[in-house]
Design a protein around this motif. Structure first.
Motif, PDB file in Angstrom:
ATOM      1  N   THR A   1     -63.396-110.419 -30.912  1.00 41.43           N
ATOM      2  CA  THR A   1     -63.690-111.438 -29.896  1.00 41.43           C
ATOM      3  C   THR A   1     -64.352-110.751 -28.717  1.00 41.43           C
ATOM      4  OG1 THR A   1     -61.761-112.765 -30.552  1.00 41.43           O
ATOM      5  CG2 THR A   1     -62.712-113.194 -28.380  1.00 41.43           C
ATOM      6  N   TYR A   2     -65.600-111.086 -28.465  1.00 35.84           N
ATOM      7  CA  TYR A   2     -66.360-110.470 -27.373  1.00 35.84           C
ATOM      8  C   TYR A   2     -66.554-111.488 -26.247  1.00 35.84           C
ATOM      9  CZ  TYR A   2     -67.309-107.236 -31.181  1.00 35.84           C
ATOM     10  OH  TYR A   2     -67.172-106.370 -32.226  1.00 35.84           O
ATOM     11  N   GLN A   3     -66.376-111.032 -25.012  1.00 35.12           N
ATOM     12  CA  GLN A   3     -66.377-111.932 -23.860  1.00 35.12           C
ATOM     13  C   GLN A   3     -67.525-111.667 -22.892  1.00 35.12           C
ATOM     14  OE1 GLN A   3     -62.115-110.629 -23.700  1.00 35.12           O
ATOM     15  NE2 GLN A   3     -61.816-112.622 -22.737  1.00 35.12           N
ATOM     16  N   ASP A   4     -68.533-110.947 -23.353  1.00 35.12           N
ATOM     17  CA  ASP A   4     -69.667-110.592 -22.496  1.00 35.12           C
ATOM     18  C   ASP A   4     -70.291-111.818 -21.827  1.00 35.12           C
ATOM     19  OD1 ASP A   4     -70.683-107.529 -23.717  1.00 35.12           O
ATOM     20  OD2 ASP A   4     -69.286-108.748 -24.848  1.00 35.12           O
ATOM     21  N   ASP A   5     -70.485-112.895 -22.602  1.00 33.17           N
ATOM     22  CA  ASP A   5     -71.169-114.073 -22.071  1.00 33.17           C
ATOM     23  C   ASP A   5     -70.350-114.797 -21.005  1.00 33.17           C
ATOM     24  OD1 ASP A   5     -73.264-113.545 -23.766  1.00 33.17           O
ATOM     25  OD2 ASP A   5     -72.623-114.966 -25.313  1.00 33.17           O
ATOM     26  N   ALA A   6     -69.034-114.606 -21.024  1.00 36.23           N
ATOM     27  CA  ALA A   6     -68.176-115.296 -20.054  1.00 36.23           C
ATOM     28  C   ALA A   6     -68.170-114.615 -18.693  1.00 36.23           C
ATOM     29  CB  ALA A   6     -66.750-115.370 -20.595  1.00 36.23           C
ATOM     30  N   LEU A   7     -68.628-113.362 -18.620  1.00 35.27           N
ATOM     31  CA  LEU A   7     -68.523-112.608 -17.372  1.00 35.27           C
ATOM     32  C   LEU A   7     -69.321-113.247 -16.240  1.00 35.27           C
ATOM     33  CD1 LEU A   7     -68.827-108.974 -18.795  1.00 35.27           C
ATOM     34  CD2 LEU A   7     -66.730-110.212 -18.196  1.00 35.27           C
TER      35      LEU A   7
ATOM     36  N   HIS B   1     -46.498-115.572 -36.335  1.00 31.90           N
ATOM     37  CA  HIS B   1     -47.650-115.875 -37.177  1.00 31.90           C
ATOM     38  C   HIS B   1     -48.824-115.027 -36.706  1.00 31.90           C
ATOM     39  CE1 HIS B   1     -49.249-118.300 -33.843  1.00 31.90           C
ATOM     40  NE2 HIS B   1     -48.033-118.798 -33.734  1.00 31.90           N
ATOM     41  N   VAL B   2     -50.000-115.240 -37.261  1.00 35.86           N
ATOM     42  CA  VAL B   2     -51.205-114.540 -36.824  1.00 35.86           C
ATOM     43  C   VAL B   2     -51.738-115.222 -35.570  1.00 35.86           C
ATOM     44  CG1 VAL B   2     -53.553-113.876 -37.441  1.00 35.86           C
ATOM     45  CG2 VAL B   2     -51.747-113.838 -39.174  1.00 35.86           C
ATOM     46  N   TYR B   3     -52.102-114.429 -34.559  1.00 40.21           N
ATOM     47  CA  TYR B   3     -52.521-114.985 -33.277  1.00 40.21           C
ATOM     48  C   TYR B   3     -54.004-114.725 -33.015  1.00 40.21           C
ATOM     49  CZ  TYR B   3     -47.494-115.161 -32.399  1.00 40.21           C
ATOM     50  OH  TYR B   3     -46.149-115.409 -32.478  1.00 40.21           O
ATOM     51  N   PHE B   4     -54.555-115.600 -32.179  1.00 41.09           N
ATOM     52  CA  PHE B   4     -55.900-115.432 -31.646  1.00 41.09           C
ATOM     53  C   PHE B   4     -55.787-115.270 -30.131  1.00 41.09           C
ATOM     54  CE2 PHE B   4     -56.453-117.489 -35.668  1.00 41.09           C
ATOM     55  CZ  PHE B   4     -57.628-116.957 -36.183  1.00 41.09           C
ATOM     56  N   LEU B   5     -56.876-114.889 -29.488  1.00 39.69           N
ATOM     57  CA  LEU B   5     -56.830-114.646 -28.050  1.00 39.69           C
ATOM     58  C   LEU B   5     -56.322-115.863 -27.290  1.00 39.69           C
ATOM     59  CD1 LEU B   5     -57.373-112.803 -25.642  1.00 39.69           C
ATOM     60  CD2 LEU B   5     -59.766-113.556 -25.695  1.00 39.69           C
ATOM     61  N   HIS B   6     -56.747-117.052 -27.702  1.00 41.90           N
ATOM     62  CA  HIS B   6     -56.329-118.256 -26.968  1.00 41.90           C
ATOM     63  C   HIS B   6     -54.821-118.478 -27.043  1.00 41.90           C
ATOM     64  CE1 HIS B   6     -55.614-120.872 -30.489  1.00 41.90           C
ATOM     65  NE2 HIS B   6     -56.664-120.278 -31.029  1.00 41.90           N
TER      66      HIS B   6
ATOM     67  N   MET C   1     -57.904-103.263 -14.875  1.00 43.73           N
ATOM     68  CA  MET C   1     -57.830-101.806 -14.953  1.00 43.73           C
ATOM     69  C   MET C   1     -58.141-101.369 -16.384  1.00 43.73           C
ATOM     70  SD  MET C   1     -54.317-101.387 -12.675  1.00 43.73           S
ATOM     71  CE  MET C   1     -53.347-102.226 -13.941  1.00 43.73           C
ATOM     72  N   ASP C   2     -59.253-100.640 -16.549  1.00 45.24           N
ATOM     73  CA  ASP C   2     -59.650-100.165 -17.879  1.00 45.24           C
ATOM     74  C   ASP C   2     -59.597-101.306 -18.890  1.00 45.24           C
ATOM     75  OD1 ASP C   2     -59.922 -97.146 -17.414  1.00 45.24           O
ATOM     76  OD2 ASP C   2     -57.925 -97.549 -16.631  1.00 45.24           O
ATOM     77  N   GLY C   3     -60.249-102.414 -18.546  1.00 42.45           N
ATOM     78  CA  GLY C   3     -60.131-103.633 -19.326  1.00 42.45           C
ATOM     79  C   GLY C   3     -60.979-103.667 -20.582  1.00 42.45           C
ATOM     80  N   ALA C   4     -60.493-104.414 -21.572  1.00 40.55           N
ATOM     81  CA  ALA C   4     -61.229-104.643 -22.813  1.00 40.55           C
ATOM     82  C   ALA C   4     -61.944-105.990 -22.727  1.00 40.55           C
ATOM     83  CB  ALA C   4     -60.273-104.614 -23.992  1.00 40.55           C
ATOM     84  N   GLY C   5     -62.779-106.279 -23.725  1.00 43.61           N
ATOM     85  CA  GLY C   5     -63.462-107.555 -23.803  1.00 43.61           C
ATOM     86  C   GLY C   5     -64.955-107.437 -23.963  1.00 43.61           C
ATOM     87  N   VAL C   6     -65.523-106.305 -23.525  1.00 45.12           N
ATOM     88  CA  VAL C   6     -66.958-106.077 -23.640  1.00 45.12           C
ATOM     89  C   VAL C   6     -67.278-105.533 -25.035  1.00 45.12           C
ATOM     90  CG1 VAL C   6     -68.876-104.652 -22.813  1.00 45.12           C
ATOM     91  CG2 VAL C   6     -67.313-105.714 -21.181  1.00 45.12           C
ATOM     92  N   LYS C   7     -68.347-106.024 -25.625  1.00 52.01           N
ATOM     93  CA  LYS C   7     -68.735-105.560 -26.957  1.00 52.01           C
ATOM     94  C   LYS C   7     -69.108-104.082 -26.902  1.00 52.01           C
ATOM     95  CE  LYS C   7     -71.676-106.698 -30.902  1.00 52.01           C
ATOM     96  NZ  LYS C   7     -72.704-107.625 -31.430  1.00 52.01           N
ATOM     97  N   PRO C   8     -68.494-103.262 -27.747  1.00 48.27           N
ATOM     98  CA  PRO C   8     -68.785-101.816 -27.706  1.00 48.27           C
ATOM     99  C   PRO C   8     -70.180-101.502 -28.209  1.00 48.27           C
ATOM    100  CG  PRO C   8     -67.349-102.328 -29.555  1.00 48.27           C
ATOM    101  CD  PRO C   8     -67.474-103.597 -28.755  1.00 48.27           C
ATOM    102  N   ARG C   9     -70.720-100.413 -27.701  1.00 47.86           N
ATOM    103  CA  ARG C   9     -72.027 -99.964 -28.175  1.00 47.86           C
ATOM    104  C   ARG C   9     -71.928 -99.497 -29.622  1.00 47.86           C
ATOM    105  NH1 ARG C   9     -73.499 -96.021 -23.064  1.00 47.86           N
ATOM    106  NH2 ARG C   9     -74.133 -97.656 -21.573  1.00 47.86           N
ATOM    107  N   PRO C  10     -72.952 -99.731 -30.421  1.00 43.64           N
ATOM    108  CA  PRO C  10     -72.922 -99.225 -31.803  1.00 43.64           C
ATOM    109  C   PRO C  10     -73.031 -97.698 -31.806  1.00 43.64           C
ATOM    110  CG  PRO C  10     -75.068-100.165 -31.292  1.00 43.64           C
ATOM    111  CD  PRO C  10     -74.177-100.492 -30.120  1.00 43.64           C
ATOM    112  N   THR C  11     -72.211 -97.066 -32.609  1.00 44.67           N
ATOM    113  CA  THR C  11     -72.273 -95.615 -32.762  1.00 44.67           C
ATOM    114  C   THR C  11     -72.246 -95.283 -34.248  1.00 44.67           C
ATOM    115  OG1 THR C  11     -69.856 -95.334 -32.719  1.00 44.67           O
ATOM    116  CG2 THR C  11     -71.014 -95.285 -30.589  1.00 44.67           C
TER     117      THR C  11
END
Length: 247
Positions: free
Chosen positions: A159-165, A54-59, A104-114
């Motif tokens: 899904t952005y995890q900046d606030d959880a850091l 099915h369709v998954y979410f991060l959780h 290692m080269d982890g994702a989760g941070v909101k990318p800068r607008p370009t």
């Protein structure tokens, strides 16, 4: 989730691969570290030998990994994660059984607008509004995904995890490629700044810096993990700007 176990012992290393990969992409590390630690490595949903129902979410990915740790009765765990696996690792950080993270080269941070990213979003929105064909939107890797995994991917990248850091108190070793274009170095510095008990090591190479410099990565991981499991990881020496050294 399909997973493998290699090595024995109470001290466990949990390997979490990146998006589009499988546990096999972590084998250069597992083959070496399994001489000392029990290594557990799953294939995420829709990857490797694990299907997508099915369709998954991060959780959902987090819960799947938790169920593996329960099944294997893993109580003292250091997570070693790459790229998308870093997202799952950040969510696992509050678990009592998790003692530390290597990202290692982890994702989760909101990318800068370009401008490039904005142009892609505008193109997609306009095509959708005009009910045009959307099959050419997104990267080649995205277009190759099944419909279920395309929707899953959209859920994940939004899904952005900046606030959880800032809530992560456990030791974290960040290993990053200086030439990483998928999760650029500014993301590493943001994680390092927000995770108080973290150390950042920049390596040559790109998004797969741990494969570009396997021996150096293994040395960093061994030193870090040994410190965590043998008590030194709890005696953190904070420095200006955040970070730690293991005495």
């Amino acid at each position: 989730m399909h997973y493998i176990v290699k090595g024995k012992g109470e001290k466990t290393l949990l390997f979490l691969h990146g998006w589009g990969g499988s546990y096999a992409s972590m084998m250069p590390l597992i083959d070496s570290l399994s001489d000392t630690y029990r290594c557990i490595a799953p294939d995420f949903y829709g990857h490797g030998q694990t299907g997508a129902e099915h369709v998954y979410f991060l959780h959902d990915f987090v819960d799947g990994v938790k169920s593996i740790l329960e099944k294997e009765r893993a109580e003292r765990v250091v997570v070693i994660a790459h790229s998308f696996g870093g997202r799952v690792a950040l969510e696992l950080a509050l678990e009592q059984r998790i003692k530390a993270l290597v990202i290692m080269d982890g994702a989760g941070v909101k990318p800068r607008p370009t401008l490039k990213r904005l142009a892609r979003k505008c193109k997609y929105a306009l095509k959708k509004l005009l009910r045009r064909d959307l099959s050419d939107c997104g990267s080649p890797d995205f277009r190759a995904l099944s419909p279920l995994m395309k929707r899953t991917f959209v859920n994940i990248v939004n899904t952005y995890q900046d606030d959880a850091l800032c809530s992560i108190k456990k030791p974290v070793l960040l290993i990053w490629g200086k030439k990483d274009r998928d999760t650029p170095p500014y993301m590493a510095h943001k994680m390092h700044k927000r995770i108080k008990n973290s150390r950042l090591v920049m390596l040559e190479g790109g998004h797969f810096c741990y494969l570009d410099e396997v021996n150096k990565t293994l040395s960093l991981i061994r030193n870090f993990v040994n410190g965590v499991f043998y008590g030194m990881g709890d005696r953190v020496c904070r420095r200006g700007g955040g970070g730690f050294i293991i005495p």
